[in-house]
Design an enzyme around this catalytic site. Structure first.
Site, PDB file in Angstrom:
ATOM      1  CE1 TYR A  48      34.354  49.451  14.624  1.00 52.28           C
ATOM      2  CE2 TYR A  48      35.084  51.693  14.162  1.00 52.28           C
ATOM      3  CZ  TYR A  48      34.201  50.653  13.949  1.00 52.28           C
ATOM      4  OH  TYR A  48      33.176  50.803  13.048  1.00 52.28           O
ATOM      5  NE  ARG A  89      32.830  63.083   6.584  1.00 53.91           N
ATOM      6  CZ  ARG A  89      33.177  62.274   5.579  1.00 53.91           C
ATOM      7  NH1 ARG A  89      34.026  62.681   4.668  1.00 53.91           N
ATOM      8  NH2 ARG A  89      32.680  61.046   5.523  1.00 53.91           N
ATOM      9  CG  PHE A  91      44.695  53.410  -5.177  1.00 51.86           C
ATOM     10  CD1 PHE A  91      43.458  53.092  -5.699  1.00 51.86           C
ATOM     11  CD2 PHE A  91      45.071  52.839  -3.972  1.00 51.86           C
ATOM     12  CE1 PHE A  91      42.599  52.225  -5.037  1.00 51.86           C
ATOM     13  CE2 PHE A  91      44.228  51.971  -3.303  1.00 51.86           C
ATOM     14  CZ  PHE A  91      42.982  51.668  -3.836  1.00 51.86           C
TER      15      PHE A  91
END
Length: 457
Positions: free
Chosen positions: A209, A256, A326
């Protein structure tokens, strides 16, 4: 197809509606799967909130000029894409804009295409018999001039309603960029459709997933980096390392956001993990189940940590400074977030986040490999100090932390030299300034639009 239109002009009402809202972060946002970028943009948003420490004399004038001058050479449709980027990704727009050359535009369009795809997946008002074909065929809409979707109820629906603008800029990209974006969009759409009607069961399914919604993004970004010639071909070819970059961010997000997801009826923690400690995932929010909840939490944090050695290896391969920043900033934010989450009851009771000052420090420091390895070592040590003697995952946690510490302590002598014209500190400061300036410019644009629509103007 109901809801799809074949002629969709730019909708100024969308601009007015989006630009007039309160500052981002004042309310809960819908789940963002795309890119694993959610963690990075949330932290950038925290760091970029106005503070006296970051407002020198003439700050707004200089930063506004910086952003406006970047857009002077853009077509109107590309400017619109950057406006959508700012509206949908909040402060993460600043990091994308710090990328070098044409890569900046390619990553901007990549983000918006996947944001549109993700908006379809997240929209619970779209029935499955309609949603599944849209997801699977979404990559084909990139080559359909006027395809758009007008029935979404999601906050970010403007990227679907004005998809012709995004697809137009997609078709303006070089062929090598288009091939990457279309391929990743196709594979992600198929993967999203697969998980619409099934829950994440095993740990392998959790990996799969996360691969579909974030690992593929890491792979796509890496291929864009290589296509731009700013990075070596090997960066785009090593899909295992790139996949780990995405999985580490996505798993951190999922860990989280346990409480938020439970409150909104979503479940992303794998059943193979939580079923060892509870009869149902919702039980972990009960005070009497706290001990079991922490055991499951620590197990998942340990699983996420196994991607850190790949993160270190990936970042060590990068040569371009803007690409390094980045990629590195979200990763150090992730390790800091995992350290905060580990064995922390607040994961099941409220909001867990790193401090604003901590986020700013990480952004300013994570500009070279030595600093990144020191940051990773620091937060790994913090996790180590919290490992309980009776935690069921203790041995696995200690083992992976030992590997992470070893990788973090490797000699720097064989690291590549990143090419840049500005100091890393200046680049980090520029990203902070750009993040603030976007908020300023959006407010200014909203005020100007409102004035222009007043009677008598």
């Amino acid at each position: 197809m109901a809801g799809a239109c074949w002629k969709c002009p730019a909708t100024l009402s969308v601009f007015k509606r989006s630009l007039s809202v309160a500052p981002r972060g004042c309310s809960s946002a819908p789940r963002q799967h795309v890119l694993g970028w959610r963690l990075g943009e949330w932290s950038l948003q925290e760091a970029a909130r106005p503070s006296s420490a970051f407002k020198p004399v003439g700050f707004y004038r200089r930063t506004a000029f910086f952003c406006l001058s970047c857009q002077e050479s853009m077509s109107q449709s590309l400017r619109t894409c950057y406006l959508y980027l700012n509206q949908t990704s909040r402060s993460f727009a600043a990091v994308i804009q710090a990328l070098d050359g044409e890569l900046r535009h390619a990553v901007c369009i990549f983000y918006l295409v996947l944001r549109a795809l993700d908006t379809v997946e997240d929209d619970m008002s779209i029935p499955l018999d309609k949603k599944v074909p849209i997801l699977k065929e979404f990559h084909t809409f990139l080559y359909q001039d006027e395809w758009c979707y007008t029935e979404s109820q999601q906050k970010d629906r403007q990227v679907l309603e004005d998809f012709p603008t995004i697809s137009q800029e997609f078709r303006n990209l070089a062929q090598e960029y288009r091939d990457v974006i279309s391929d990743i969009c196709h594979r992600m759409g198929v993967g999203m459709a697969e998980f619409l009607e099934k829950k994440v069961g095993t740990m392998k399914e959790w990996d799969l997933y996360c691969h579909y919604v974030a690992g593929l993004v890491g792979i796509g970004l890496s291929q864009l980096f290589s296509a731009s010639k700013l990075e070596d071909p090997e960066v785009g070819q090593d899909t295992e390392l790139a996949n780990s970059m995405g999985l580490f961010l996505q798993k951190t997000n999922i860990i989280r956001d346990y409480l938020e997801d439970m409150q909104e009826g979503r479940a992303f923690w794998p059943q193979e993990a939580w079923s060892q400690f509870a009869g149902c995932l919702e039980d972990f929010a009960k005070p009497e189940k706290l001990e079991s909840a922490l055991c499951c939490l620590n197990l998942l944090v340990t699983d996420a940590l196994r991607h850190v050695p790949d993160v270190i290896a990936y970042l060590s391969c990068l040569r371009n400074q803007s690409i390094f920043n980045f990629c590195a900033i979200p990763q150090v934010m992730a390790i800091a977030t995992l350290s905060t989450c580990y064995n922390n009851p607040m994961v099941f009771q409220g909001v867990v986040k790193i401090r604003k000052g901590q986020a700013v420090t990480l952004m300013m420091e994570a500009t070279n490999m030595r600093a990144v390895q020191m940051i990773i070592a620091q937060y790994s040590q913090q996790i180590l100090q919290k490992v309980s003697l009776c935690d069921p995952s203790r041995d696995k946690t200690l083992n992976i932390l030992a590997v992470v510490r070893e990788k973090s302590a490797l000699s720097q002598s064989n690291l590549p030299t990143r090419t840049h014209y500005l100091s890393p500190m200046y680049l980090s400061a520029a990203m902070l300034l750009a993040a603030l300036s976007w908020q300023y410019l959006s407010t200014t644009a909203a005020q100007a639009q409102g004035t222009g629509n007043m009677p008598g103007h």
